[in-house]
Design a protein around this motif. Structure first.
Motif, PDB file in Angstrom:
ATOM      1  N   ALA A 206      32.876  56.374  37.056  1.00  0.00           N
ATOM      2  CA  ALA A 206      34.108  55.846  36.462  1.00  0.00           C
ATOM      3  C   ALA A 206      35.312  56.150  37.350  1.00  0.00           C
ATOM      4  CB  ALA A 206      34.303  56.444  35.067  1.00  0.00           C
ATOM      5  N   GLU A 207      35.365  57.385  37.890  1.00  0.00           N
ATOM      6  CA  GLU A 207      36.474  57.739  38.780  1.00  0.00           C
ATOM      7  C   GLU A 207      36.459  56.903  40.052  1.00  0.00           C
ATOM      8  OE1 GLU A 207      36.213  61.899  39.422  1.00  0.00           O
ATOM      9  OE2 GLU A 207      36.959  62.448  37.429  1.00  0.00           O
ATOM     10  N   ALA A 208      35.246  56.701  40.604  1.00  0.00           N
ATOM     11  CA  ALA A 208      35.140  55.885  41.811  1.00  0.00           C
ATOM     12  C   ALA A 208      35.605  54.455  41.550  1.00  0.00           C
ATOM     13  CB  ALA A 208      33.701  55.897  42.332  1.00  0.00           C
ATOM     14  N   GLU A 209      35.216  53.915  40.416  1.00  0.00           N
ATOM     15  CA  GLU A 209      35.625  52.553  40.074  1.00  0.00           C
ATOM     16  C   GLU A 209      37.136  52.483  39.862  1.00  0.00           C
ATOM     17  OE1 GLU A 209      35.150  48.466  39.188  1.00  0.00           O
ATOM     18  OE2 GLU A 209      33.919  49.956  40.244  1.00  0.00           O
ATOM     19  N   SER A 210      37.672  53.552  39.230  1.00  0.00           N
ATOM     20  CA  SER A 210      39.118  53.589  39.016  1.00  0.00           C
ATOM     21  C   SER A 210      39.878  53.621  40.341  1.00  0.00           C
ATOM     22  CB  SER A 210      39.474  54.819  38.167  1.00  0.00           C
ATOM     23  OG  SER A 210      40.864  54.956  38.050  1.00  0.00           O
ATOM     24  N   LYS A 211      39.383  54.455  41.288  1.00  0.00           N
ATOM     25  CA  LYS A 211      40.038  54.534  42.602  1.00  0.00           C
ATOM     26  C   LYS A 211      39.941  53.205  43.343  1.00  0.00           C
ATOM     27  CE  LYS A 211      41.232  58.874  42.354  1.00  0.00           C
ATOM     28  NZ  LYS A 211      42.647  59.271  42.271  1.00  0.00           N
ATOM     29  N   ARG A 212      38.760  52.584  43.225  1.00  0.00           N
ATOM     30  CA  ARG A 212      38.580  51.296  43.908  1.00  0.00           C
ATOM     31  C   ARG A 212      39.555  50.256  43.364  1.00  0.00           C
ATOM     32  NH1 ARG A 212      36.287  46.485  43.375  1.00  0.00           N
ATOM     33  NH2 ARG A 212      35.652  46.918  41.232  1.00  0.00           N
ATOM     34  N   LEU A 213      39.660  50.193  42.042  1.00  0.00           N
ATOM     35  CA  LEU A 213      40.568  49.223  41.442  1.00  0.00           C
ATOM     36  C   LEU A 213      42.022  49.569  41.769  1.00  0.00           C
ATOM     37  CD1 LEU A 213      38.865  48.798  37.949  1.00  0.00           C
ATOM     38  CD2 LEU A 213      38.788  47.216  39.889  1.00  0.00           C
ATOM     39  N   GLN A 214      42.322  50.897  41.801  1.00  0.00           N
ATOM     40  CA  GLN A 214      43.686  51.297  42.149  1.00  0.00           C
ATOM     41  C   GLN A 214      44.030  50.896  43.577  1.00  0.00           C
ATOM     42  OE1 GLN A 214      44.339  55.475  41.690  1.00  0.00           O
ATOM     43  NE2 GLN A 214      46.505  55.382  42.192  1.00  0.00           N
ATOM     44  N   GLY A 215      43.090  51.144  44.515  1.00  0.00           N
ATOM     45  CA  GLY A 215      43.312  50.753  45.904  1.00  0.00           C
ATOM     46  C   GLY A 215      43.463  49.252  46.048  1.00  0.00           C
ATOM     47  N   GLN A 216      42.610  48.533  45.296  1.00  0.00           N
ATOM     48  CA  GLN A 216      42.702  47.074  45.354  1.00  0.00           C
ATOM     49  C   GLN A 216      44.048  46.599  44.822  1.00  0.00           C
ATOM     50  OE1 GLN A 216      39.438  45.126  43.421  1.00  0.00           O
ATOM     51  NE2 GLN A 216      40.365  43.101  43.552  1.00  0.00           N
ATOM     52  N   GLY A 217      44.544  47.263  43.757  1.00  0.00           N
ATOM     53  CA  GLY A 217      45.836  46.885  43.204  1.00  0.00           C
ATOM     54  C   GLY A 217      46.975  47.150  44.177  1.00  0.00           C
ATOM     55  N   ILE A 218      46.899  48.311  44.867  1.00  0.00           N
ATOM     56  CA  ILE A 218      47.944  48.627  45.850  1.00  0.00           C
ATOM     57  C   ILE A 218      47.926  47.622  46.998  1.00  0.00           C
ATOM     58  CG2 ILE A 218      48.667  50.332  47.558  1.00  0.00           C
ATOM     59  CD1 ILE A 218      47.712  52.500  45.615  1.00  0.00           C
ATOM     60  N   ALA A 219      46.681  47.285  47.466  1.00  0.00           N
ATOM     61  CA  ALA A 219      46.573  46.307  48.556  1.00  0.00           C
ATOM     62  C   ALA A 219      47.131  44.955  48.132  1.00  0.00           C
ATOM     63  CB  ALA A 219      45.114  46.176  48.987  1.00  0.00           C
ATOM     64  N   ASP A 220      46.803  44.541  46.894  1.00  0.00           N
ATOM     65  CA  ASP A 220      47.322  43.260  46.409  1.00  0.00           C
ATOM     66  C   ASP A 220      48.843  43.309  46.299  1.00  0.00           C
ATOM     67  OD1 ASP A 220      44.772  42.347  46.261  1.00  0.00           O
ATOM     68  OD2 ASP A 220      44.541  42.717  44.112  1.00  0.00           O
ATOM     69  N   GLN A 221      49.368  44.478  45.859  1.00  0.00           N
ATOM     70  CA  GLN A 221      50.815  44.610  45.730  1.00  0.00           C
ATOM     71  C   GLN A 221      51.506  44.481  47.093  1.00  0.00           C
ATOM     72  OE1 GLN A 221      52.030  48.430  44.333  1.00  0.00           O
ATOM     73  NE2 GLN A 221      54.131  47.821  43.888  1.00  0.00           N
ATOM     74  N   ARG A 222      50.958  45.186  48.077  1.00  0.00           N
ATOM     75  CA  ARG A 222      51.547  45.129  49.417  1.00  0.00           C
ATOM     76  C   ARG A 222      51.440  43.722  50.010  1.00  0.00           C
ATOM     77  NH1 ARG A 222      49.194  50.896  51.742  1.00  0.00           N
ATOM     78  NH2 ARG A 222      50.631  52.240  50.561  1.00  0.00           N
ATOM     79  N   ARG A 223      50.311  43.089  49.740  1.00  0.00           N
ATOM     80  CA  ARG A 223      50.123  41.733  50.249  1.00  0.00           C
ATOM     81  C   ARG A 223      51.171  40.787  49.654  1.00  0.00           C
ATOM     82  NH1 ARG A 223      45.471  41.123  48.459  1.00  0.00           N
ATOM     83  NH2 ARG A 223      44.412  42.202  50.177  1.00  0.00           N
ATOM     84  N   GLU A 224      51.426  40.931  48.343  1.00  0.00           N
ATOM     85  CA  GLU A 224      52.415  40.063  47.706  1.00  0.00           C
ATOM     86  C   GLU A 224      53.821  40.367  48.197  1.00  0.00           C
ATOM     87  OE1 GLU A 224      51.863  37.492  45.794  1.00  0.00           O
ATOM     88  OE2 GLU A 224      49.717  37.835  46.128  1.00  0.00           O
TER      89      GLU A 224
END
Length: 317
Positions: A206-224
């Motif tokens: 669960a923690e790994a999935e949370s970190k993955r989704l968090q990283g993906q969210g940060i990457a999407d934020q920076r991309r936008e």
């Protein structure tokens, strides 16, 4: 007053004697053994029967019902454990062998008990204690087979034999209970450890999935954010503002947007330094100076690389 004649009394006594001497009853599921002058004469079944007084005699009665005899034997197993077994033997007198059952055996229960002892003490010492519990039916069948072979000649049919109780020595039972308790505790500990492992693995996943989704969210934020900056520069270029001026405008705008958002937080203790109108311009100047220095260093490195390449070509020629 007339006296009752003695002769009449004698006659009445003789009649009563003859009635009780001639007739007798045999109960259901019972056989009566008749003897005449001490010699076997016949077997009488249930009902009202006749006999000759003073000549015939009921020598005995045989129970034809199924009877049960419980025999308790103490013996030792192959692994030297003393154990007590209770063997229940169900037997019945065979109707066509009542004579043998009455005359051949004085005490059939004792005879059956002796055979049970003999068979059990021959079979159980071949087994360890656990096998005695698991194979008690084999012991019962061995007893029945031996008894049938021996007792049918005496008029008895062995209906069934059952090992109804197996009781080891008290110390052995205590040890067995301790072993069983230890085994159960071991199994319980294994299940608890497995459950804990599953929880840890699930939590880690669960923690790994949370970190993955968090990283993906940060990457999407920076991309936008990057996409928004590109679009903003394109819009400013279309109205005649060059890239440096556009960058300055964006930096200053973001600077004051940040100050505004901080001001809206009433419970915030954050202080942004430097905090002056000149801060945006200073940041822009620093950025431009950095870009200029980087471009100059890049041009110098290219020029050196080009001169080195020409020297190598000239040397090879």
């Amino acid at each position: 007053m007339n006296e009752f004649p003695i002769s009449n009394v004698i006659i009445l006594a003789i009649v009563i004697f003859l009635i009780y001497g001639i007739f007798f009853l045999v109960k259901q599921q019972t056989a009566a053994i008749m003897e005449r002058f001490g010699k076997f004469q016949s077997v009488r079944d249930s009902g009202l029967q006749l006999k000759i007084p003073l000549i015939d005699k009921v020598a005995g009665r045989i129970n034809l019902k199924i009877q049960q005899l419980d025999v308790i034997i103490e013996t030792k197993t192959k692994d030297d454990v003393f154990v007590r077994l209770k063997v229940s033997v169900q037997f019945q007198v065979m109707k066509d062998k009542v004579y043998e059952a009455f005359y051949k055996l004085e005490n059939p229960q004792s005879q059956i008990t002796s055979y049970v002892f003999d068979v059990v003490r021959a079979e159980v010492p071949k087994m360890v204690l656990d096998n005695v519990f698991e194979r008690k039916d084999d012991v019962a069948n061995a007893v029945k087979s031996e008894l049938n072979e021996a007792m049918q000649d005496y008029g008895f049919d062995i209906i069934k034999t059952l090992v109804t109780d197996i009781d080891p020595d008290e110390q052995v039972k205590i040890s067995m209970n301790r072993i069983n308790a230890s085994e159960r505790e071991k199994v319980a500990a294994e299940f608890e450890a497995e459950a804990e492992r599953i929880k840890i693995v699930a939590k880690a996943r669960a923690e790994a999935e949370s970190k993955r989704l968090q990283g993906q969210g940060i990457a999407d934020q920076r991309r936008e954010i990057a996409r928004g900056l590109v679009e903003s520069v394109d819009v400013l270029n279309k109205v005649g503002i060059n890239s440096q001026e556009a960058s300055a405008l964006i930096v200053v705008t973001q600077h004051y947007d940040t100050l505004q958002s901080l001001g809206e937080e009433t419970n915030s203790n954050l202080i942004l330094l430097p905090n002056s109108p000149q801060a945006g311009s200073d940041m822009l100047n620093n950025m431009v100076a950095s870009f200029t220095a980087s471009n100059q260093i890049g041009e110098t490195m290219k020029r050196v690389d080009e001169e080195n390449r020409k020297k190598r070509e000239k040397g090879e020629g």
